[in-house]
Write a protein that holds these residues in place. Sequence first.
Motif, PDB file in Angstrom:
ATOM      1  N   ARG A 231     -20.446  73.472   9.946  1.00  0.00           N
ATOM      2  CA  ARG A 231     -21.691  72.586  10.195  1.00  0.00           C
ATOM      3  C   ARG A 231     -22.292  72.856  11.366  1.00  0.00           C
ATOM      4  O   ARG A 231     -23.644  72.705  11.392  1.00  0.00           O
ATOM      5  N   SER A 232     -21.893  73.826  12.059  1.00  0.00           N
ATOM      6  CA  SER A 232     -22.425  74.246  13.373  1.00  0.00           C
ATOM      7  C   SER A 232     -23.498  75.220  12.852  1.00  0.00           C
ATOM      8  O   SER A 232     -24.650  75.453  13.478  1.00  0.00           O
ATOM      9  N   LEU A 233     -23.308  75.825  11.632  1.00  0.00           N
ATOM     10  CA  LEU A 233     -24.307  76.919  11.362  1.00  0.00           C
ATOM     11  C   LEU A 233     -25.844  76.459  10.854  1.00  0.00           C
ATOM     12  O   LEU A 233     -26.486  77.313  10.869  1.00  0.00           O
ATOM     13  N   ASN A 234     -25.581  75.336  10.255  1.00  0.00           N
ATOM     14  CA  ASN A 234     -27.070  74.734  10.234  1.00  0.00           C
ATOM     15  C   ASN A 234     -27.347  73.375  10.951  1.00  0.00           C
ATOM     16  O   ASN A 234     -28.197  72.425  10.774  1.00  0.00           O
ATOM     17  N   ARG A 235     -26.577  73.398  12.080  1.00  0.00           N
ATOM     18  CA  ARG A 235     -26.756  72.334  12.790  1.00  0.00           C
ATOM     19  C   ARG A 235     -26.492  70.758  12.536  1.00  0.00           C
ATOM     20  O   ARG A 235     -26.821  69.737  12.942  1.00  0.00           O
TER      21      ARG A 235
END
Length: 259
Positions: A48-52
């Motif tokens: 989920r951090s990869l697309n904020r």
Amino acid sequence: MAKRLDISDLSIFYGDFKAVEGVTMAVEPRAVTAFIGPSGCGKSTVLRSLNRMHEVIPRAYITGKIALDGEDLYGRDVDPVRVRRSIGMVFQRPNPFPTMSIAANVLAGMKLNNKRMSKAQADEVVESSLRGANLWNEVKDRLNKPGSSLSGGQQQRLCIARAIAVEPDVLLMDEPCSALDPISTLAIEDLIGKLKQDYTIVIVTHNMQQAARVSDQTAFFNLAGVGQPGRLVEMDATEKIFSNPHEKATEDYISGRFG
């Protein structure tokens, strides 16, 4: 389409709690990267951090760097909405908009981006996206029916069609088959194999056989104990991870000795 993600010394926090610590990896374009590991080890958090997407939780933040073809996705002037447009997400449970038709579901992302289209252009996007999700032949005669009228497996492919309609560079999938029956799971796995020709794909899965079947490289995450941050233990070609991993913890997890 299909860009490379480079993650450097990534740590993820929710307020004072450090959920993930020190992750460094490269996610290759036109390939499937699988994240595996026990529950609570941070693999979905990293995804989920990869697309904020994790930022929708209050007080969430990262340290380190995530870059898409060299562009810092957390740069000061970078709009998170633009990041999510270029890095799409397919969730664990199919989530078509229940009051929208099948066609309207496909176009939902484009409408959110205020993209103006003629009817002919919209029809073309609907057909090409549903073909891309291997769903067109099953729904072409009922495009005005609600998305919720489809089976679970069809709904998940509709969500994939919605994600690819906006032409992202990367497709993230958070356990996309966990709510599906074996036949629908096989259909999604076949689809992933086709989509990687055009997209960079990252999938979180608890299914070891699925990771072995669909991915080109596999990243194993673990944590030292309850309340400890998740860490990347190792990442390598999937065949090597499943046949001859470097770390004993990886071998123990894959063989079912823990987790």
